[in-house]
Scaffold this active site. Sequence first.
Site, PDB file in Angstrom:
ATOM      1  N   TRP A 275      38.756  46.648  50.056  1.00 48.18           N
ATOM      2  CA  TRP A 275      38.485  47.773  49.269  1.00 48.18           C
ATOM      3  C   TRP A 275      36.771  47.912  49.354  1.00 48.18           C
ATOM      4  O   TRP A 275      36.371  49.289  49.631  1.00 48.18           O
ATOM      5  CB  TRP A 275      38.964  48.045  47.866  1.00 48.18           C
ATOM      6  CG  TRP A 275      38.515  47.028  46.968  1.00 48.18           C
ATOM      7  CD1 TRP A 275      38.829  45.879  46.497  1.00 48.18           C
ATOM      8  CD2 TRP A 275      37.084  47.302  45.883  1.00 48.18           C
ATOM      9  NE1 TRP A 275      38.241  45.200  45.766  1.00 48.18           N
ATOM     10  CE2 TRP A 275      37.189  46.056  45.414  1.00 48.18           C
ATOM     11  CE3 TRP A 275      36.423  48.212  45.725  1.00 48.18           C
ATOM     12  CZ2 TRP A 275      36.184  45.703  44.452  1.00 48.18           C
ATOM     13  CZ3 TRP A 275      35.418  48.050  44.898  1.00 48.18           C
ATOM     14  CH2 TRP A 275      35.314  46.802  44.153  1.00 48.18           C
TER      15      TRP A 275
ATOM     16  N   GLU B 274      36.436  56.550  49.483  1.00 49.32           N
ATOM     17  CA  GLU B 274      35.340  56.789  48.240  1.00 49.32           C
ATOM     18  C   GLU B 274      34.255  57.203  48.779  1.00 49.32           C
ATOM     19  O   GLU B 274      33.034  57.252  47.822  1.00 49.32           O
ATOM     20  CB  GLU B 274      35.138  55.574  47.215  1.00 49.32           C
ATOM     21  CG  GLU B 274      36.316  55.085  46.838  1.00 49.32           C
ATOM     22  CD  GLU B 274      36.263  53.865  45.754  1.00 49.32           C
ATOM     23  OE1 GLU B 274      35.067  54.287  45.032  1.00 49.32           O
ATOM     24  OE2 GLU B 274      36.761  52.889  45.600  1.00 49.32           O
TER      25      GLU B 274
ATOM     26  N   ASP C  74      30.163  53.253  38.925  1.00 46.95           N
ATOM     27  CA  ASP C  74      31.538  52.499  38.445  1.00 46.95           C
ATOM     28  C   ASP C  74      32.447  53.276  37.898  1.00 46.95           C
ATOM     29  O   ASP C  74      32.248  54.698  37.534  1.00 46.95           O
ATOM     30  CB  ASP C  74      30.924  51.669  37.479  1.00 46.95           C
ATOM     31  CG  ASP C  74      31.979  50.735  36.861  1.00 46.95           C
ATOM     32  OD1 ASP C  74      31.961  49.614  37.287  1.00 46.95           O
ATOM     33  OD2 ASP C  74      32.798  51.036  36.015  1.00 46.95           O
TER      34      ASP C  74
ATOM     35  N   TYR D 206      28.001  36.247  36.834  1.00 47.85           N
ATOM     36  CA  TYR D 206      28.440  35.202  37.313  1.00 47.85           C
ATOM     37  C   TYR D 206      29.372  34.498  36.135  1.00 47.85           C
ATOM     38  O   TYR D 206      28.978  34.243  35.099  1.00 47.85           O
ATOM     39  CB  TYR D 206      27.343  34.108  37.705  1.00 47.85           C
ATOM     40  CG  TYR D 206      28.035  32.949  38.583  1.00 47.85           C
ATOM     41  CD1 TYR D 206      28.103  32.960  39.873  1.00 47.85           C
ATOM     42  CD2 TYR D 206      27.983  31.634  38.000  1.00 47.85           C
ATOM     43  CE1 TYR D 206      28.489  32.121  40.589  1.00 47.85           C
ATOM     44  CE2 TYR D 206      28.569  30.772  38.598  1.00 47.85           C
ATOM     45  CZ  TYR D 206      28.919  31.037  40.096  1.00 47.85           C
ATOM     46  OH  TYR D 206      29.363  29.688  40.692  1.00 47.85           O
TER      47      TYR D 206
ATOM     48  N   SER E 108      33.584  39.246  39.190  1.00 47.96           N
ATOM     49  CA  SER E 108      34.982  39.751  39.098  1.00 47.96           C
ATOM     50  C   SER E 108      35.681  39.971  40.438  1.00 47.96           C
ATOM     51  O   SER E 108      36.825  40.054  40.671  1.00 47.96           O
ATOM     52  CB  SER E 108      35.619  40.799  38.164  1.00 47.96           C
ATOM     53  OG  SER E 108      34.428  41.788  38.030  1.00 47.96           O
TER      54      SER E 108
ATOM     55  N   HIS F 142      32.252  39.897  46.658  1.00 42.70           N
ATOM     56  CA  HIS F 142      31.153  40.327  47.389  1.00 42.70           C
ATOM     57  C   HIS F 142      30.079  40.822  46.622  1.00 42.70           C
ATOM     58  O   HIS F 142      30.291  41.517  45.626  1.00 42.70           O
ATOM     59  CB  HIS F 142      31.744  41.776  48.123  1.00 42.70           C
ATOM     60  CG  HIS F 142      30.767  42.318  49.063  1.00 42.70           C
ATOM     61  ND1 HIS F 142      30.710  42.266  50.383  1.00 42.70           N
ATOM     62  CD2 HIS F 142      29.645  43.320  48.694  1.00 42.70           C
ATOM     63  CE1 HIS F 142      29.730  42.917  50.851  1.00 42.70           C
ATOM     64  NE2 HIS F 142      29.060  43.567  49.982  1.00 42.70           N
TER      65      HIS F 142
ATOM     66  N   HIS G 144      27.218  41.971  44.368  1.00 44.76           N
ATOM     67  CA  HIS G 144      27.073  43.383  43.844  1.00 44.76           C
ATOM     68  C   HIS G 144      26.211  43.352  42.625  1.00 44.76           C
ATOM     69  O   HIS G 144      26.268  42.461  41.759  1.00 44.76           O
ATOM     70  CB  HIS G 144      28.360  44.200  43.523  1.00 44.76           C
ATOM     71  CG  HIS G 144      29.277  43.540  42.642  1.00 44.76           C
ATOM     72  ND1 HIS G 144      30.050  42.512  42.906  1.00 44.76           N
ATOM     73  CD2 HIS G 144      29.469  43.703  41.216  1.00 44.76           C
ATOM     74  CE1 HIS G 144      30.663  41.927  41.960  1.00 44.76           C
ATOM     75  NE2 HIS G 144      30.323  42.832  40.860  1.00 44.76           N
TER      76      HIS G 144
END
Lengths: 329, 329
Positions: A163, A173, A193, A257, A260, A263, A265
């Site tokens: 995704w 998106e 978000d 850290y 979730s 990648h 972000h």
Amino acid sequence: MDSGTENNQIEEPESKKQKLSNSDEKTRKTFEGAKVVSILNNKTTQKCLFLHGKFEDDKEKDAVFILERKPFDTKTEALQELLSDKTKLTSDLKNDIYSTFSALPSVQNDIKATIIYPASEKHLRKYRKQDIFVVKETKEDYNMITKPYVEQQFVDKIFNIQWVYNILDHKAEMERIIFEDQNEETGFVLLPDMKWDTKDADSFYAIALPRKRGLKSLRDLDESHVEMLKNMRSKSLAVIADKFGIKQDRLRMYFHYQPSFYHLHVHINHIELDLPGTGALRAHLLDDVIENLLMQGDYYQRKTVSMTLQDSDKLLAAFRAKENNVSDV
Amino acid sequence: MDSGTENNQIEEPESKKQKLSNSDEKTRKTFEGAKVVSILNNKTTQKCLFLHGKFEDDKEKDAVFILERKPFDTKTEALQELLSDKTKLTSDLKNDIYSTFSALPSVQNDIKATIIYPASEKHLRKYRKQDIFVVKETKEDYNMITKPYVEQQFVDKIFNIQWVYNILDHKAEMERIIFEDQNEETGFVLLPDMKWDTKDADSFYAIALPRKRGLKSLRDLDESHVEMLKNMRSKSLAVIADKFGIKQDRLRMYFHYQPSFYHLHVHINHIELDLPGTGALRAHLLDDVIENLLMQGDYYQRKTVSMTLQDSDKLLAAFRAKENNVSDV
């Protein structure tokens, strides 16, 4: 889950994704027939209660009840009605100019109730309070436990970040993108978000996703990424000031850290937002990360990182299996 | 204010310290005669509302009204009464197994109300919502703005830490001491924070105060203090495990920056406690501080430290006066 955008990775029952359906069941007018089985969680600060229950007419099936007190309605008339002779007071304490009461208002007494019925074991698990534990992840722990764990989850397709690639490749998106820098080394995509309604600037919440692939978390960052991080910082701040009128001294920019999803972000949100993922045991400020990398290029390869993990987290189980996380102080 | 222990520094009206007094005023039975002037603050997450008001019979005087929804009463009978046919439901949404309602219970509707009357301008200011700002304090900012500011506050006796010295010298609160290490270089006193009732281990909150004087905040720490910090960490953890049965993986240990009083101190609290001062923009984990000092002895003299300051904070005014905090990114 701290971020709606990140939800894509989390299993949700298919049913939730269905459109609003006409149910055969009559709409409930009361909690008639409901029986409390146990308290799953009680968030006293938020005044929110999670109950495991049943309905008398089918004791085989489970139900989850979520009860939450509403914030006060601050419309002028509603407020004045609350602060009127219709609100009954019982004195608890009186000391000089200070008095406390138990007050029973005649208005604003309704609460928000959610019923999940029938609920699966998965629902019960989701809402049951989890103890959390502080884990100190040394560099050895990262290399021996966390890294292999994350990689195996990718192999097993439990972690899936397709995704994210769909967003970076404009396959999904695209209409949500706030800003994009297409440089393959230092570029990134900025998008709201899922938790942000994109209307109210005071609850601004966006995610910046670097175009560069293969960076799983801040553990992968070294001095070669400083240019990318600075680029993400300066261009995000400029566009947010320009499009939403929010200055940098009203924004928080940080990594999670553990994250979730794996990648890299950056979370960017309004400083007034009261968010659970902003604690010192989870959030690492982008400014600090940049400065630490400038001071010491391999800072995040060397650093012991403290974090919290939930009881049910498989990573915690991996730490416990190695039994080397009980590091002496 | 995050810590009761730290309250000693904050001015409180003398009246609050008086014993419970018999007032001439009849105990109020309702909010009769109260008029809403304005909303001072609305903490929607905590469901807590702060109002500025007046009473009709004396419009010269001000009042502060604090209204707070109560957590749910989880006694079995109380819960079952809540989840009964006495609670009226109005459907908001129905989607497959998920339903949400606006629910009006017949019980558990009371709220906690506090009245401060007559209230001074100081009270209104205390409860009025303050905007907060993210300030990046570079090493130059620290030396040019913060350090002189803090020192001047000591000179002007606005910051007073005599109460800390009274504890260290056994002139006050001696009976509250949990543990003490009398070494003048590495020793410390561990005592409960005022907010902790010292009974419920799940809400454990203590403060560790080094015996060494002159350390104002983590800005003063260098590699020469590592031994002291490690000593504070290991002995505190040992005694907390021993006396209260709380293991280190259930505890958070951190400094505040800015602190609310300028004698170095470590906050130690149960990880499940939901505390405002644990965010990444205020809390600096003891473990991270020790490791940063080991990596780079002058880390906290060099580091740009991000922090939040309230609109009314005189330190923010000092930063703004220097106009050098608008650092380019």
